[in-house]
Design an enzyme around this catalytic site. Structure first.
Site, PDB file in Angstrom:
ATOM      1  N   LYS A  96      39.288  10.578  97.415  1.00  0.00           N
ATOM      2  CA  LYS A  96      37.871  10.906  97.177  1.00  0.00           C
ATOM      3  C   LYS A  96      37.755  12.237  96.442  1.00  0.00           C
ATOM      4  O   LYS A  96      36.962  12.373  95.507  1.00  0.00           O
ATOM      5  CB  LYS A  96      37.105  10.958  98.506  1.00  0.00           C
ATOM      6  CG  LYS A  96      36.918   9.573  99.116  1.00  0.00           C
ATOM      7  CD  LYS A  96      36.315   9.621 100.512  1.00  0.00           C
ATOM      8  CE  LYS A  96      36.373   8.234 101.141  1.00  0.00           C
ATOM      9  NZ  LYS A  96      35.876   8.175 102.507  1.00  0.00           N
ATOM     10  N   GLN A 122      34.987  12.035 107.445  1.00  0.00           N
ATOM     11  CA  GLN A 122      35.912  10.902 107.369  1.00  0.00           C
ATOM     12  C   GLN A 122      36.114  10.293 108.757  1.00  0.00           C
ATOM     13  O   GLN A 122      36.361  11.008 109.730  1.00  0.00           O
ATOM     14  CB  GLN A 122      37.255  11.373 106.771  1.00  0.00           C
ATOM     15  CG  GLN A 122      38.253  10.269 106.530  1.00  0.00           C
ATOM     16  CD  GLN A 122      37.809   9.243 105.485  1.00  0.00           C
ATOM     17  OE1 GLN A 122      37.051   9.540 104.576  1.00  0.00           O
ATOM     18  NE2 GLN A 122      38.268   8.016 105.619  1.00  0.00           N
ATOM     19  N   ASP A 146      27.538   8.568 102.626  1.00  0.00           N
ATOM     20  CA  ASP A 146      28.238   7.347 103.034  1.00  0.00           C
ATOM     21  C   ASP A 146      27.235   6.219 103.285  1.00  0.00           C
ATOM     22  O   ASP A 146      27.613   5.051 103.330  1.00  0.00           O
ATOM     23  CB  ASP A 146      29.011   7.586 104.339  1.00  0.00           C
ATOM     24  CG  ASP A 146      30.469   7.962 104.109  1.00  0.00           C
ATOM     25  OD1 ASP A 146      31.089   7.379 103.205  1.00  0.00           O
ATOM     26  OD2 ASP A 146      30.971   8.819 104.855  1.00  0.00           O
TER      27      ASP A 146
HETATM   28  N1  GUN Z   1      36.751   5.546 107.091  1.00  0.00           N
HETATM   29  C1  GUN Z   1      37.054   4.360 106.508  1.00  0.00           C
HETATM   30  N2  GUN Z   1      36.223   4.132 105.463  1.00  0.00           N
HETATM   31  C2  GUN Z   1      35.381   5.197 105.400  1.00  0.00           C
HETATM   32  C3  GUN Z   1      34.328   5.544 104.519  1.00  0.00           C
HETATM   33  O1  GUN Z   1      33.950   4.817 103.596  1.00  0.00           O
HETATM   34  N3  GUN Z   1      33.720   6.739 104.775  1.00  0.00           N
HETATM   35  C4  GUN Z   1      34.083   7.552 105.794  1.00  0.00           C
HETATM   36  N4  GUN Z   1      33.400   8.682 105.983  1.00  0.00           N
HETATM   37  N5  GUN Z   1      35.066   7.248 106.625  1.00  0.00           N
HETATM   38  C5  GUN Z   1      35.715   6.074 106.417  1.00  0.00           C
END
Ligand code: GUN
Length: 288
Positions: free
Chosen positions: A54, A98, A121
């Site tokens: 990311k 996350q 998100d």
């Molecule tokens: N854990 C697995 N996928 C995601 C996601 O798209 N965003 C976040 N914040 N955590 C995750």
């Protein structure tokens, strides 16, 4: 029939170039670039890789990412205190925590603590509720990415039968709501659904997000359908695979996503789009 492959990496690249261009244009007009706070708690290997990816895409499109790498022992109160500080900071447009989080922290409490305007998100009850009402604000990134993949197939969605396997708050539920909003007739399944095969066999559009290798048998796939595999599982040899028997499904479907390089790159692209939207909204608020 042999399916066409939905190359998420190439499609994501097209959208990322557009986002990067929008950010460049806005910066030239004197706006500050978008800022994303990325919170990683502990050192879970998969989460560390996701967060690294990311941050790399942030750099690629011109989003400033601010890292908050926290100890696995942090308390819920301390994490919420950091989120409150970021909520109040007008220079921060988006906040990403996350998942998963260590067991002393309740993820629902964390998602509720994030200002819905900074919830890039799209996981907060507000943003999920807006999607449920058919007027999305910041949309959950994986389902939004899947909708872009469906757009690539030029399929007329209204009236199509869409089956979603997996009903998590972050993928399955918002995916069902996106497909409903697009006019599909939706069926929600999970891995315990009695006669899962029947629900899959009638799907013009199948989205699978369970996390179980080979859950969906190739012979269940409706000929000419679209198969979107959100699953990400590690084989014994370390390579990645989805939830669908890819080789057999590919012989029946019209379109299919590979794993990896299918849905994953689209999720991060939609995250970048949400950060840009949050940035634009924040600056509109400042100038009002
Ligand atoms: N854990 C697995 N996928 C995601 C996601 O798209 N965003 C976040 N914040 N955590 C995750």
């Amino acid at each position: 029939m042999t399916a066409k492959i939905l190359h998420g990496d190439k499609i994501a690249d097209k959208y990322r170039k557009q986002i990067a261009n929008d950010i460049r244009q806005r910066t030239k007009q004197g706006y500050r670039p978008p800022v994303l706070a990325v919170i990683l708690v502990g050192d879970d290997p998969a989460s560390t890789i996701y967060v690294r990816n990311k941050r790399r895409v942030c750099e690629e499109v011109g989003v400033n990412s601010i890292d908050h790498n926290l100890s696995a022992n942090i308390s819920q109160i301390e994490l919420i205190a950091l989120i409150n500080k970021l909520n109040d900071d007008p220079e921060v447009d988006g906040i990403l925590v996350q998942m998963p989080l260590p067991k002393q922290i309740n993820p629902d409490a964390i998602l509720e603590a994030i200002d819905p305007e900074k919830d890039v998100d799209g996981f907060s009850p507000y943003n999920l509720g807006r999607l449920a009402q058919g007027r999305p604000h910041l949309r959950s990134c994986t389902p939004a990415g899947v909708m872009l993949l469906l757009q690539e197939t030029a399929t007329n969605l209204p009236g199509k039968v869409a089956t979603v396997v997996g009903t998590s708050n972050i993928v399955g539920k918002p995916m069902l709501l996106e497909l409903l909003l697009a006019g599909c007739t939706i069926t929600a399944c999970n891995k315990r659904t009695v006669d899962l095969a029947s629900a899959v066999k009638r799907a013009d559009i199948l989205v699978v997000a369970v996390g179980q290798q080979n859950l969906i048998k190739g012979e269940w796939i409706k000929p000419g359908s679209i198969v979107i595999d959100v699953g990400m599982n590690r084989r014994d040899d370390g390579t990645l695979t989805g939830d669908v028997e890819f080789a057999a499904a590919k012989e029946r479907a019209a379109w299919i996503t590979p794993v990896p390089r299918g849905v994953g790159p689209m999720t991060i692209t939609c995250l970048m789009n949400n950060v840009l939207l949050a940035n634009i909204n924040q600056q509109l608020k400042e100038s009002a």
